[in-house]
Design a protein around this motif. Structure first.
Motif, short mmCIF file in Angstrom:
data_model
loop_
_atom_site.label_atom_id
_atom_site.label_comp_id
_atom_site.label_asym_id
_atom_site.label_seq_id
_atom_site.Cartn_x
_atom_site.Cartn_y
_atom_site.Cartn_z
N GLN A 23 32.99 43.13 35.36
CA GLN A 23 33.58 44.42 35.00
C GLN A 23 34.37 44.94 36.20
O GLN A 23 33.80 45.20 37.25
CB GLN A 23 32.45 45.40 34.63
CG GLN A 23 32.91 46.68 34.00
CD GLN A 23 32.99 47.84 35.02
OE1 GLN A 23 32.66 47.71 36.18
NE2 GLN A 23 33.48 48.97 34.57
N PRO A 24 35.74 44.98 36.02
CA PRO A 24 36.54 44.65 34.83
C PRO A 24 36.36 43.18 34.42
O PRO A 24 35.94 42.35 35.22
CB PRO A 24 37.98 44.92 35.27
CG PRO A 24 37.85 45.86 36.43
CD PRO A 24 36.59 45.48 37.12
N ILE A 25 36.72 42.89 33.15
CA ILE A 25 36.38 41.64 32.53
C ILE A 25 36.97 40.42 33.22
O ILE A 25 36.41 39.33 33.15
CB ILE A 25 36.81 41.66 31.04
CG1 ILE A 25 36.39 40.37 30.32
CG2 ILE A 25 38.30 41.88 30.91
CD1 ILE A 25 34.92 40.13 30.29
N ASN A 26 38.06 40.54 33.94
CA ASN A 26 38.69 39.36 34.55
C ASN A 26 38.48 39.29 36.07
O ASN A 26 39.17 38.55 36.76
CB ASN A 26 40.19 39.33 34.23
CG ASN A 26 40.89 40.60 34.68
OD1 ASN A 26 40.24 41.55 35.10
ND2 ASN A 26 42.21 40.61 34.59
N GLU A 27 37.48 40.02 36.59
CA GLU A 27 37.19 39.98 38.02
C GLU A 27 36.33 38.77 38.36
O GLU A 27 35.59 38.26 37.52
CB GLU A 27 36.48 41.26 38.45
CG GLU A 27 37.37 42.50 38.47
CD GLU A 27 38.43 42.42 39.54
OE1 GLU A 27 38.10 42.18 40.71
OE2 GLU A 27 39.62 42.59 39.20
N ALA A 28 36.38 38.33 39.61
CA ALA A 28 35.57 37.21 40.07
C ALA A 28 34.32 37.73 40.77
O ALA A 28 34.42 38.50 41.71
CB ALA A 28 36.39 36.33 41.03
N PHE A 29 33.14 37.30 40.28
CA PHE A 29 31.86 37.67 40.87
C PHE A 29 31.16 36.40 41.32
O PHE A 29 30.98 35.47 40.53
CB PHE A 29 30.99 38.41 39.86
CG PHE A 29 31.40 39.85 39.61
CD1 PHE A 29 32.57 40.36 40.13
CD2 PHE A 29 30.60 40.68 38.85
CE1 PHE A 29 32.96 41.66 39.90
CE2 PHE A 29 30.97 41.99 38.61
CZ PHE A 29 32.14 42.49 39.14
N TYR A 30 30.70 36.36 42.58
CA TYR A 30 30.15 35.14 43.16
C TYR A 30 28.66 35.28 43.45
O TYR A 30 28.17 36.40 43.73
CB TYR A 30 30.88 34.80 44.46
CG TYR A 30 32.35 34.52 44.27
CD1 TYR A 30 32.78 33.24 43.91
CD2 TYR A 30 33.31 35.53 44.42
CE1 TYR A 30 34.14 32.98 43.74
CE2 TYR A 30 34.65 35.27 44.23
CZ TYR A 30 35.06 33.99 43.89
OH TYR A 30 36.39 33.73 43.69
#
Length: 295
Positions: A23-30
């Motif tokens: 969130q936002p839907i196209n963010e990168a989370f690692y």
């Protein structure tokens, strides 16, 4: 976040056994990212590896963990008729209500912290005492990337997407396959996006929580302290107070965060593990994403 995404976020969490869209839907989370949820927004505050909270050599990370592709097809309130019709090969994807959605991802693979148990206690101390003083925080333990994914969300009841199909034998999944068809017509579609960037857009996380044993012990201790409070007040204040009065409603204490009323030095690096633990994120955490900024 706009509430029209609620069905998608909840549906994907349930279908994939705990994964949450970024969130936002196209963010990168690692893996290792830690964050808080404030006024409906995920705020990334750092990464346990980049910030030196965990020695990279002491943590095992699993790569290219294959996931079941069938779990990454989400249909909430969506129907279609792919048989012959009066419209020839034009097929309609119908959305029942606002927020109804269709999602499909291809070749999901995960990056996962494999030995979370080996680092979780050290992280509690570092995140609450020695490096930071968090009382609420989440740590991402697993992230998912795909070759591509497509999401469509309805903005109103009876929304539609119309596709022109060359073959009458195509299934719904074929519409959003490796070479997805573009709709020739849409009505009341709030969000339609195909992502072909191989970045981790979905995650699992652990959140900091209060140990249940400490909670129960503290409530009992606090209730004992509250006994006789009204009688004390009758003696201390120079006003007439009735004697027939219940000191304290037992249910109220459950609404209090015990960490807010610990005495000085009661919470320290030596006692942090007594009060804190890690738990999996759940649907209540997803609901936090749909709190409006003014609430």
């Amino acid at each position: 976040m706009d509430s029209i995404f609620r069905k998608f976020y909840r549906g994907l969490y349930q279908k994939t056994n705990g994964f949450i869209p970024s969130q936002p839907i196209n963010e990168a989370f690692y893996p290792g990212d830690f964050f808080q949820i404030k006024k409906g927004e995920i705020i990334i505050l750092g990464n346990i590896f980049r910030d030196g909270l965990v020695d990279e050599e002491s943590c095992k990370i699993e790569y290219e963990k294959k996931l079941n592709p069938a779990d990454w097809i989400i249909s909430e309130g969506v129907t279609t008729d792919l048989s012959d019709s009066h419209q020839g090969n034009n097929k309609i994807l119908a959305f029942e209500d606002q927020g109804s959605c269709y999602f499909q991802g291809a070749h999901p693979e995960a990056i996962k912290i494999q030995n979370w148990k080996a680092i979780e206690q050290a992280l509690i101390i570092k995140l609450t005492q020695t490096y930071y003083s968090f009382r609420e925080v989440y740590v991402i333990t697993e992230s998912v990337m795909m070759n591509d994914w497509t999401l469509a969300v309805a903005g109103a009841k009876n929304a539609e997407m119309v596709f022109s199909l060359e073959s009458k034998k195509l299934k719904l999944a074929d519409i959003f396959s490796n070479e997805p068809l573009k709709p020739i017509q849409t009505r009341d579609i709030e969000y339609y996006h195909r992502n072909s960037k191989r970045i981790p857009n979905f995650f699992k996380a652990k959140k900091l929580d209060i140990q249940s044993t400490s909670q129960a012990s503290f409530i009992s201790e606090f209730m004992n302290k509250r006994q006789g409070h009204h009688e004390w007040a009758k003696d201390f204040y120079e006003v007439h107070l009735d004697s027939n009065y219940d000191d304290f409603a037992d249910s109220n204490i459950e609404k209090v965060n015990i960490l807010d009323i610990l005495t000085a030095n009661q919470l320290n690096p030596n006692t942090a593990l007594t009060y804190f633990t890690w738990v999996d994120t759940n649907l209540d955490d997803i609901e936090k994403l749909f709190v409006q900024a003014g609430e």
